[in-house]
Design a protein around this motif. Structure first.
Motif, PDB file in Angstrom:
ATOM      1  N   TYR A   1       6.114   9.770  -0.406  1.00 19.86           N
ATOM      2  CA  TYR A   1       5.235   8.608  -0.313  1.00 19.86           C
ATOM      3  C   TYR A   1       5.506   7.845   0.965  1.00 19.86           C
ATOM      4  CZ  TYR A   1       3.477   8.879  -5.093  1.00 19.86           C
ATOM      5  OH  TYR A   1       2.845   9.277  -6.243  1.00 19.86           O
ATOM      6  N   GLY A   2       4.440   7.318   1.551  1.00 15.03           N
ATOM      7  CA  GLY A   2       4.564   6.290   2.564  1.00 15.03           C
ATOM      8  C   GLY A   2       4.325   4.951   1.896  1.00 15.03           C
ATOM      9  N   VAL A   3       5.009   3.919   2.374  1.00 18.09           N
ATOM     10  CA  VAL A   3       4.831   2.581   1.804  1.00 18.09           C
ATOM     11  C   VAL A   3       4.670   1.575   2.944  1.00 18.09           C
ATOM     12  CG1 VAL A   3       5.917   0.724   0.470  1.00 18.09           C
ATOM     13  CG2 VAL A   3       6.185   3.094  -0.273  1.00 18.09           C
ATOM     14  N   LEU A   4       3.636   0.753   2.844  1.00 21.35           N
ATOM     15  CA  LEU A   4       3.429  -0.377   3.753  1.00 21.35           C
ATOM     16  C   LEU A   4       3.470  -1.652   2.933  1.00 21.35           C
ATOM     17  CD1 LEU A   4       0.414   0.871   5.919  1.00 21.35           C
ATOM     18  CD2 LEU A   4       2.742   0.435   6.756  1.00 21.35           C
ATOM     19  N   LEU A   5       4.242  -2.617   3.428  1.00 19.05           N
ATOM     20  CA  LEU A   5       4.354  -3.904   2.746  1.00 19.05           C
ATOM     21  C   LEU A   5       3.892  -4.971   3.736  1.00 19.05           C
ATOM     22  CD1 LEU A   5       7.365  -4.910   0.593  1.00 19.05           C
ATOM     23  CD2 LEU A   5       6.570  -6.473   2.344  1.00 19.05           C
TER      24      LEU A   5
ATOM     25  N   PRO B   1       7.410   9.790   6.793  1.00 18.38           N
ATOM     26  CA  PRO B   1       7.307  11.249   6.594  1.00 18.38           C
ATOM     27  C   PRO B   1       6.279  11.866   7.536  1.00 18.38           C
ATOM     28  CG  PRO B   1       7.164  10.075   4.494  1.00 18.38           C
ATOM     29  CD  PRO B   1       7.098   9.039   5.567  1.00 18.38           C
ATOM     30  N   HIS B   2       5.252  11.099   7.902  1.00 19.97           N
ATOM     31  CA  HIS B   2       4.163  11.667   8.706  1.00 19.97           C
ATOM     32  C   HIS B   2       3.466  10.537   9.475  1.00 19.97           C
ATOM     33  CE1 HIS B   2       0.254  13.647   9.508  1.00 19.97           C
ATOM     34  NE2 HIS B   2       0.983  14.746   9.496  1.00 19.97           N
ATOM     35  N   ALA B   3       3.473  10.630  10.791  1.00 17.41           N
ATOM     36  CA  ALA B   3       2.898   9.545  11.600  1.00 17.41           C
ATOM     37  C   ALA B   3       1.396   9.397  11.355  1.00 17.41           C
ATOM     38  CB  ALA B   3       3.173   9.797  13.077  1.00 17.41           C
ATOM     39  N   GLY B   4       0.689  10.534  11.277  1.00 18.86           N
ATOM     40  CA  GLY B   4      -0.761  10.480  11.109  1.00 18.86           C
ATOM     41  C   GLY B   4      -1.175   9.797   9.813  1.00 18.86           C
ATOM     42  N   ALA B   5      -0.426  10.055   8.750  1.00 18.07           N
ATOM     43  CA  ALA B   5      -0.741   9.433   7.458  1.00 18.07           C
ATOM     44  C   ALA B   5      -0.554   7.915   7.551  1.00 18.07           C
ATOM     45  CB  ALA B   5       0.141  10.018   6.359  1.00 18.07           C
ATOM     46  N   TYR B   6       0.473   7.486   8.282  1.00 21.65           N
ATOM     47  CA  TYR B   6       0.686   6.043   8.472  1.00 21.65           C
ATOM     48  C   TYR B   6      -0.409   5.423   9.328  1.00 21.65           C
ATOM     49  CZ  TYR B   6       4.964   4.830   6.051  1.00 21.65           C
ATOM     50  OH  TYR B   6       5.868   4.516   5.071  1.00 21.65           O
TER      51      TYR B   6
ATOM     52  N   TRP C   1      14.664  14.913   7.430  1.00 21.21           N
ATOM     53  CA  TRP C   1      13.450  15.199   8.187  1.00 21.21           C
ATOM     54  C   TRP C   1      12.206  14.598   7.550  1.00 21.21           C
ATOM     55  CZ3 TRP C   1       9.200  17.964   6.431  1.00 21.21           C
ATOM     56  CH2 TRP C   1       8.282  18.355   7.405  1.00 21.21           C
ATOM     57  N   ASP C   2      12.094  14.755   6.232  1.00 21.94           N
ATOM     58  CA  ASP C   2      10.859  14.319   5.579  1.00 21.94           C
ATOM     59  C   ASP C   2      10.797  12.794   5.408  1.00 21.94           C
ATOM     60  OD1 ASP C   2      12.957  14.692   3.679  1.00 21.94           O
ATOM     61  OD2 ASP C   2      11.507  14.603   2.054  1.00 21.94           O
TER      62      ASP C   2
ATOM     63  N   HIS D   1       0.860  -1.189   0.000  1.00 21.18           N
ATOM     64  CA  HIS D   1       0.000   0.000   0.000  1.00 21.18           C
ATOM     65  C   HIS D   1       0.894   1.236   0.000  1.00 21.18           C
ATOM     66  CE1 HIS D   1      -3.320   2.644   0.741  1.00 21.18           C
ATOM     67  NE2 HIS D   1      -2.946   2.953   1.964  1.00 21.18           N
ATOM     68  N   GLN D   2       0.775   2.035  -1.051  1.00 23.76           N
ATOM     69  CA  GLN D   2       1.550   3.273  -1.159  1.00 23.76           C
ATOM     70  C   GLN D   2       0.576   4.450  -1.054  1.00 23.76           C
ATOM     71  OE1 GLN D   2       4.765   4.450  -4.386  1.00 23.76           O
ATOM     72  NE2 GLN D   2       2.741   4.796  -5.222  1.00 23.76           N
ATOM     73  N   PHE D   3       0.961   5.471  -0.309  1.00 27.85           N
ATOM     74  CA  PHE D   3       0.048   6.609  -0.113  1.00 27.85           C
ATOM     75  C   PHE D   3       0.853   7.886   0.018  1.00 27.85           C
ATOM     76  CE2 PHE D   3       1.109   6.647   4.386  1.00 27.85           C
ATOM     77  CZ  PHE D   3       1.498   5.327   4.594  1.00 27.85           C
ATOM     78  N   PRO D   4       0.272   9.022  -0.426  1.00 32.59           N
ATOM     79  CA  PRO D   4       0.998  10.290  -0.353  1.00 32.59           C
ATOM     80  C   PRO D   4       1.122  10.800   1.082  1.00 32.59           C
ATOM     81  CG  PRO D   4      -1.112  10.547  -1.526  1.00 32.59           C
ATOM     82  CD  PRO D   4      -1.041   9.144  -1.069  1.00 32.59           C
ATOM     83  N   CYS D   5       2.249  11.438   1.367  1.00 27.73           N
ATOM     84  CA  CYS D   5       2.507  12.062   2.669  1.00 27.73           C
ATOM     85  C   CYS D   5       3.127  13.436   2.400  1.00 27.73           C
ATOM     86  CB  CYS D   5       3.550  11.296   3.452  1.00 27.73           C
ATOM     87  SG  CYS D   5       3.027   9.766   4.179  1.00 27.73           S
TER      88      CYS D   5
END
Ligand SMILES: [Zn+2]
Length: 260
Positions: free
Chosen positions: A19-23, A37-42, A63-64, A10-14
């Motif tokens: 991008y955030g990526v979950l495998l 990049p962003h805890a809330g987005a994850y 940082w990002d 699952h890839q999603f914008p942050c």
């Protein structure tokens, strides 16, 4: 895609263009995040998928890529693995890796490939069993990372290493959605490359539809990405640099992009 039957990604914008990526492995429940990049987005992505985070892999200290790490680790208890070189810079790492190290994340044997240049600590993560890699801010689609901490020779050496180690069919994830601007620049280097022309059209269509241009594949990048093609005679010719070394040609391309 060369994913195994039990792997879902699952890839999603942050943030603006990360991008955030979950495998996720459906059999063992293992879920790996690459960069935060962003805890809330994850947290939202984990909620959307219903997956429970077990591991976090970090590509580099910027940082990002790490600013959500502390919060996400606190909320999930996931094991954090990142570059040994940034042991002092990145808080909360449970394990660190150097070039060539293997780490086991559930059923996945993940290889750490040191690809310095953008930063000195940069790690690209490769999971050969499912043919997936995450190249952080080293290799992008039709581009490569800006050279901040290393030098251009180091960056070319890192890209050459990816060319050597990642098979053509490898599915490539990366840190940023920069492909549209990269395509415009790449066409100034190799305007007559049909693979690049086709990819640029595809990218324009995807972005117009609000869709991501990642992941890409090694084969696609080898055909169209001028930063990976610095050793190709056609690129030397397009730049009027016949007879120059791949390092010199890469340096010229990277310098032009820096000044674009
Ligand atoms: Zn970076």
């Amino acid at each position: 895609m060369a994913l195994s039957d039990t792997t879902e990604i699952h890839q999603f914008p942050c943030l603006d263009d990360n991008y955030g990526v979950l495998l996720h492995d459906t059999e063992s429940g293992t879920t790996i995040a690459i960069d935060v990049p962003h805890a809330g987005a994850y947290e939202q992505a984990l909620q959307d998928t219903g997956w429970t985070l077990t591991h976090i892999l970090i590509t580099h200290h910027h940082w990002d890529h790490v600013q959500g790490l502390g919060e996400l680790k606190k909320k999930t208890g996931a094991t954090v693995i990142g570059p040994e070189r940034s042991r002092q810079k990145i808080a909360g790492m449970d394990r660190t890796v150097e070039d060539g190290d293997d780490v086991l994340c559930g059923p996945y044997e993940v290889k750490a490939i040191a690809t310095p240049g953008h930063t000195l600590d940069q790690i690209s993560w490769h999971i050969p069993s499912i043919g997936v890699a995450h190249t952080g801010d080293t290799l992008f689609s039709l581009g490569c990372g800006r050279v901040f901490e290393g030098d251009k020779e180091m960056m070319w050496s890192s890209l050459s290493k990816l060319l050597r180690l990642l098979p053509d069919e490898t599915v490539i994830y990366a840190g940023h959605e920069y492909t549209e601007a990269n395509a415009r620049f790449s066409l100034t280097i190799e305007p007559d490359n049909p693979a690049l022309q086709a990819r640029a059209r595809e990218v324009a269509d995807l972005r117009a539809a609000g869709k991501p241009t990642l992941p890409t594949t090694m084969a696609a990048e080898k055909a169209a990405n001028p930063f990976l093609r610095a050793g190709e005679p056609s690129v030397a010719k397009a730049l009027g640099m016949e007879g120059k070394s791949a390092t010199e040609i890469f340096t010229e391309i990277r310098t032009r992009k820096d000044n674009a």
